[in-house]
Design an enzyme around this catalytic site. Structure first.
Site, mmCIF file in Angstrom:
data_model
loop_
_atom_site.group_PDB
_atom_site.id
_atom_site.type_symbol
_atom_site.label_atom_id
_atom_site.label_comp_id
_atom_site.label_asym_id
_atom_site.label_seq_id
_atom_site.Cartn_x
_atom_site.Cartn_y
_atom_site.Cartn_z
ATOM 1 N N SER A 72 -58.923 -66.094 14.557
ATOM 2 C CA SER A 72 -57.596 -65.470 14.641
ATOM 3 C C SER A 72 -56.930 -65.626 16.007
ATOM 4 O O SER A 72 -55.731 -65.428 16.126
ATOM 5 C CB SER A 72 -57.684 -63.982 14.292
ATOM 6 O OG SER A 72 -58.420 -63.284 15.273
ATOM 7 N N HIS A 111 -57.433 -59.257 19.939
ATOM 8 C CA HIS A 111 -56.074 -59.722 19.635
ATOM 9 C C HIS A 111 -55.147 -59.465 20.810
ATOM 10 O O HIS A 111 -55.487 -58.743 21.740
ATOM 11 C CB HIS A 111 -55.531 -59.043 18.371
ATOM 12 C CG HIS A 111 -56.061 -59.656 17.110
ATOM 13 N ND1 HIS A 111 -55.830 -59.118 15.874
ATOM 14 C CD2 HIS A 111 -56.807 -60.770 16.881
ATOM 15 C CE1 HIS A 111 -56.413 -59.855 14.945
ATOM 16 N NE2 HIS A 111 -57.021 -60.866 15.542
ATOM 17 N N ASP A 138 -51.187 -56.536 13.201
ATOM 18 C CA ASP A 138 -52.484 -55.982 12.798
ATOM 19 C C ASP A 138 -52.409 -54.644 12.063
ATOM 20 O O ASP A 138 -53.455 -54.023 11.849
ATOM 21 C CB ASP A 138 -53.375 -55.804 14.037
ATOM 22 C CG ASP A 138 -53.822 -57.130 14.616
ATOM 23 O OD1 ASP A 138 -53.635 -58.165 13.972
ATOM 24 O OD2 ASP A 138 -54.372 -57.110 15.731
#
Length: 195
Positions: A72, A111, A138
């Protein structure tokens, strides 16, 4: 006068006593060596724990080192990269890469911060994150009915990385048999070491 046969029997008995003494000495040495190896193994484990706890204190992060487990964050971070984290009191800013943990989930997520909202009056900060390689933010990864992360969810900020070194961890997690074989081999190596 002593017969030659009797003298031979006495010599044999003396030799047997000498052999028994050697055997007792060897058994004692083996026990001592086994205890020495057990203490060495304990020292290795204690040293690793002390290093980990020192890193926690120095970095301010509950987990100062994490492994990237998904794609990701590509192309910035690949699966298997090791990230080094630091958690300071500085405000979290848009663009920083953070590692966060959601209540009820065991695995932390790596992230990028895409939005920061400071609440008026309280100074508390709401944070929204997104993976660089993901299309959406998210919110779907957060706990049910949770739209933002708070500072208590953040484990640390990425301050450095080692590419692909974390693959060993990924392989051992995905294939537990390999982990047990490796641990057994390392334990055997420590126990049988002559130093």
């Amino acid at each position: 006068m002593l017969s030659p046969r009797f003298l031979v029997e006495v010599e044999k008995a003396e030799e047997m006593g000498w052999i028994e003494e050697i055997m007792i000495s060897i058994k004692s040495f083996q026990l001592r060596q086994a205890l020495h190896q057990a203490v060495n193994l304990g020292m290795i484990a204690a040293s690793a724990l002390m290093i980990w706890k020192t890193l926690i204190c120095v970095t301010g992060s509950e987990s100062p080192v994490v492994v990237v487990l998904s794609e990701s964050m590509e192309p910035g971070f690949s699966r298997g990269d090791i990230l080094f984290l630091h958690m300071s009191r500085d405000p979290i800013r848009v663009g920083e890469i953070v590692v966060y943990n959601i209540d009820g989930r065991d695995i932390p997520i790596v992230h990028r911060v895409i939005k920061v909202h400071e609440r008026q009056g309280t100074g508390e900060v709401d944070i929204l994150t997104k993976g660089d390689n993901n299309d959406d933010d998210d919110i779907t990864l957060y706990a049910p009915n949770q739209l933002w992360l708070q500072r208590n969810h953040i484990m640390g900020r990425a301050v450095g990385f080692l590419p692909y070194v974390g693959w060993a961890t990924i392989i051992m997690t995905e294939k537990p048999l390999i982990k047990y074989i490796l641990i057994g081999a390392l334990g055997l190596l420590v126990i049988t070491s002559k130093d």
